[in-house]
Design an enzyme around this catalytic site. Structure first.
Site, short mmCIF file in Angstrom:
data_model
loop_
_atom_site.label_atom_id
_atom_site.label_comp_id
_atom_site.label_asym_id
_atom_site.label_seq_id
_atom_site.Cartn_x
_atom_site.Cartn_y
_atom_site.Cartn_z
N PRO A 165 0.80 -1.23 0.00
CA PRO A 165 0.00 0.00 0.00
C PRO A 165 0.83 1.28 0.00
O PRO A 165 0.26 2.36 -0.13
CB PRO A 165 -0.78 -0.12 1.29
N ASP B 34 2.04 1.42 -11.57
CA ASP B 34 0.82 2.23 -11.43
C ASP B 34 1.16 3.52 -10.71
O ASP B 34 2.18 3.60 -10.02
CB ASP B 34 -0.20 1.48 -10.55
N LYS C 264 -1.05 6.70 -15.65
CA LYS C 264 -1.63 7.99 -16.03
C LYS C 264 -2.99 7.79 -16.67
O LYS C 264 -3.16 6.94 -17.53
CB LYS C 264 -0.69 8.71 -17.00
N GLY D 144 0.05 -1.38 -7.05
CA GLY D 144 -0.23 -1.06 -5.66
C GLY D 144 -0.91 -2.25 -4.98
O GLY D 144 -1.67 -2.98 -5.61
N THR E 12 -2.41 -6.26 0.52
CA THR E 12 -3.49 -5.48 -0.09
C THR E 12 -3.96 -4.36 0.86
O THR E 12 -3.79 -4.45 2.08
CB THR E 12 -4.65 -6.42 -0.48
N ALA E 13 -4.53 -3.32 0.25
CA ALA E 13 -4.88 -2.11 1.02
C ALA E 13 -5.77 -2.44 2.23
O ALA E 13 -5.56 -1.87 3.31
CB ALA E 13 -5.57 -1.10 0.11
N MET F 73 -11.73 2.00 -3.71
CA MET F 73 -12.11 2.98 -4.73
C MET F 73 -13.49 3.55 -4.46
O MET F 73 -14.26 3.79 -5.37
CB MET F 73 -12.08 2.34 -6.13
N GLY G 243 -3.33 5.28 3.53
CA GLY G 243 -2.97 4.27 4.53
C GLY G 243 -1.51 3.86 4.41
O GLY G 243 -0.98 3.71 3.33
N1 SAH Z 1 -4.51 -3.80 -5.92
C1 SAH Z 1 -4.72 -2.81 -4.90
C2 SAH Z 1 -6.05 -2.09 -5.05
C3 SAH Z 1 -6.16 -1.28 -6.29
S1 SAH Z 1 -7.65 -0.40 -6.36
C4 SAH Z 1 -4.63 -3.47 -3.53
O1 SAH Z 1 -4.57 -4.70 -3.42
O2 SAH Z 1 -4.58 -2.74 -2.54
C5 SAH Z 1 -7.21 1.16 -5.72
C6 SAH Z 1 -7.88 1.40 -4.39
O3 SAH Z 1 -7.19 0.73 -3.36
C7 SAH Z 1 -7.87 2.84 -3.95
O4 SAH Z 1 -8.88 3.58 -4.56
C8 SAH Z 1 -8.10 2.69 -2.47
O5 SAH Z 1 -9.43 2.41 -2.16
C9 SAH Z 1 -7.30 1.45 -2.16
N2 SAH Z 1 -5.93 1.81 -1.72
C10 SAH Z 1 -4.78 1.46 -2.28
N3 SAH Z 1 -3.74 1.95 -1.60
C11 SAH Z 1 -4.26 2.61 -0.55
C12 SAH Z 1 -3.70 3.34 0.55
N4 SAH Z 1 -2.38 3.48 0.69
N5 SAH Z 1 -4.54 3.88 1.44
C13 SAH Z 1 -5.87 3.74 1.32
N6 SAH Z 1 -6.44 3.09 0.31
C14 SAH Z 1 -5.66 2.51 -0.62
#
Ligand code: SAH
Length: 462
Positions: free
Chosen positions: A226, A249, A271, A302, A332-333, A384, A413
């Protein structure tokens, strides 16, 4: 050079350890794993050493040190906490020309035991000649992180086929190229994929083929986590070190990108230009072109590549075009943001189910099972969702989720600028507006979200 480095073959040779405490136990374990016949001399032993003595894996010389303990031994390690006794052992060993090591006393030692990175049969030994063992330990940690665990089995394979490799490529330059292929190509990849038999087949095919093998490009789909670089996995870090080119990304943090090989080309494919569909197709084409040019391509996403990351589509595309790939999961986030906000996603008292949802687009909203989500004692992590917080709340309330269900929004986060906004479901849209939430933000709804109030620990609070 101060000390003369050497690796000793102690198989079957008698070696003496003086001392029966925990240090002696550690030294004994190392010597046993090197195949030595270990005698441990001490009045008393730790329970583990005692058990080894009972099982006949070591010999116990009970009592105080006697010079006769040194009869026949090739090496001695003095590991008691009695400095004088250690010095006496070392002096006796010196007289008999037996190499001695006194733990933590380089001045009394004829040999030193280095810090080790073990990828048997590959072994990296690190020594500061007793100057600063702590520095040696730090270097060891760095190497532990950098050196792939598959190097062990790779070295074993190279050992097994060494003669044949030399016969097949008598020319030194060609042979070196072959070893490069072994290290950078499919054999190493298959070992990393836990497919040792296939790795050996590929090696044998290359030995029997008329031409030298060439390294083909490959793609690593890597989860960058994240944002906090400390949440990268070792595999992700190693992938960043190997990358010729990185397609990342926009969500991937600069702190993570700086960990990559300095000369790796970076392409920001995050982008927002044109329709999403064409954008994804362009990414596919880029992956293909770069891999076909023989490069190691890291597709850095991400969080985790398979959680709302379109990693599944990219993997299918690569398979369809015969490009070798690896997947490196990331934190994951939902998992990371919850942890950094002090929210356990599941909790015996509050939630036994977690839903990972996306608030992206009307389609995904319509496809959700709202009556099921409206039940209490379950956690929803919404990705999202910033643009649709209001609609999300409304639908949940309409389907009967309790208005006093706790929520937390974690913005940025795991990054230094992380913010956590929390409250109750019925006030969610108002609270979000009041605090002007910006992406990336993750929404957690459920009883567990209340825990952030007392348990948040990272970044700005309140
Ligand atoms: N593949 C990523 C998610 C991609 S979708 C994963 O597994 O985390 C992108 C969404 O992930 C963002 O809109 C947000 O809701 C969340 N996200 C990703 N990084 C984040 C962070 N550092 N803090 C909060 N939300 C995050």
């Amino acid at each position: 050079m101060g000390l003369y480095p050497l690796f000793a073959d102690l198989t079957g040779l008698p070696v003496l350890v003086v001392g029966g405490g925990h240090v002696a136990e550690r030294k004994t374990a190392m010597l046993l794993s090197a195949g030595a016949r270990v005698r441990v001399g001490a009045p008393a032993l730790t329970p583990a050493l005692l058990q080894q003595a009972e099982e006949g894996r070591i010999d116990h010389l009970a009592g105080s040190f006697q010079p006769a303990w040194l009869d026949d031994v090739w090496l001695v390690i003095a590991a008691t906490d009695d400095h004088e006794l250690n010095a006496e052992v070392a002096a006796n060993a010196e007289q008999r020309r037996i190499l001695a090591n006194v733990v933590d006393a380089p001045a009394l030692s004829r040999f030193q035991v280095p810090a080790l990175v073990d990828r048997t049969p590959l072994t990296v030994a690190i020594s500061t000649g007793g100057a600063a063992p702590v520095i040696a330990r730090r270097v060891r940690e760095t190497l532990e992180t950098d050196l792939d665990h598959a190097l062990g089995p790779l070295t074993a394979l190279a050992q097994k086929y060494r003669t044949r490799i030399t016969q097949r490529w008598p020319d030194m330059a060609e042979r070196r190229a072959f070893y490069d292929w072994l290290h950078d190509g499919p054999v190493m990849a298959l070992l990393r994929h836990a497919k040792p038999d296939e790795a050996e087949h590929v090696l044998l095919d290359a030995l029997n083929a008329p031409a030298s093998p060439s390294t083909k490009g490959s793609v690593l789909l890597v989860g960058a986590g994240p944002g906090d670089p400390g949440l990268l996995t070792l595999h992700a870090l190693r992938a960043l070190n190997r990358a010729d080119v990185i397609l990342h990304d926009s969500l991937v943090s600069e702190a993570v990108l700086t960990l990559a090989r300095r000369d790796a080309e970076r392409i920001d494919v995050g982008k927002r230009c044109g329709g999403r569909h064409t954008q994804q197709e362009q990414i596919h084409q880029l992956l293909l072109e770069q891999a076909q040019a023989g490069r190691v391509v890291v597709r850095l996403k991400g969080g985790d590549p398979f959680v709302f990351g379109r990693g599944g589509e990219e993997m299918a595309f690569l398979r369809q075009h015969g490009i070798p790939y690896e997947i490196v999961p990331g934190v994951t986030a939902a998992v990371a943001c919850a942890a950094y906000a002090g929210i356990p996603l599941t909790h015996r008292d509050h939630a036994r189910t977690v839903h990972l949802l996306t608030g992206h687009g009307k389609e995904s909203m319509d496809a959700m099972d709202w009556p099921a989500l409206a039940q209490d004692h379950q956690t929803m992590a919404v990705y999202m969702g910033v643009a649709r917080l209001e609609e999300f709340t409304q639908r949940l309330l309409e389907h009967g989720r309790r208005p006093d269900t706790p929520f937390a929004i974690i913005e940025n986060g795991t990054l230094p600028q992380q913010r956590v906004i929390s409250g109750l479901l019925h006030e969610l849209p108002a609270r979000a507006k009041e605090h002007a939430i910006h992406p990336p933000a993750l929404l957690v709804i459920g009883e567990v979200a209340a825990l952030t109030h007392d348990h948040a620990w990272f970044g700005r609070l309140g």
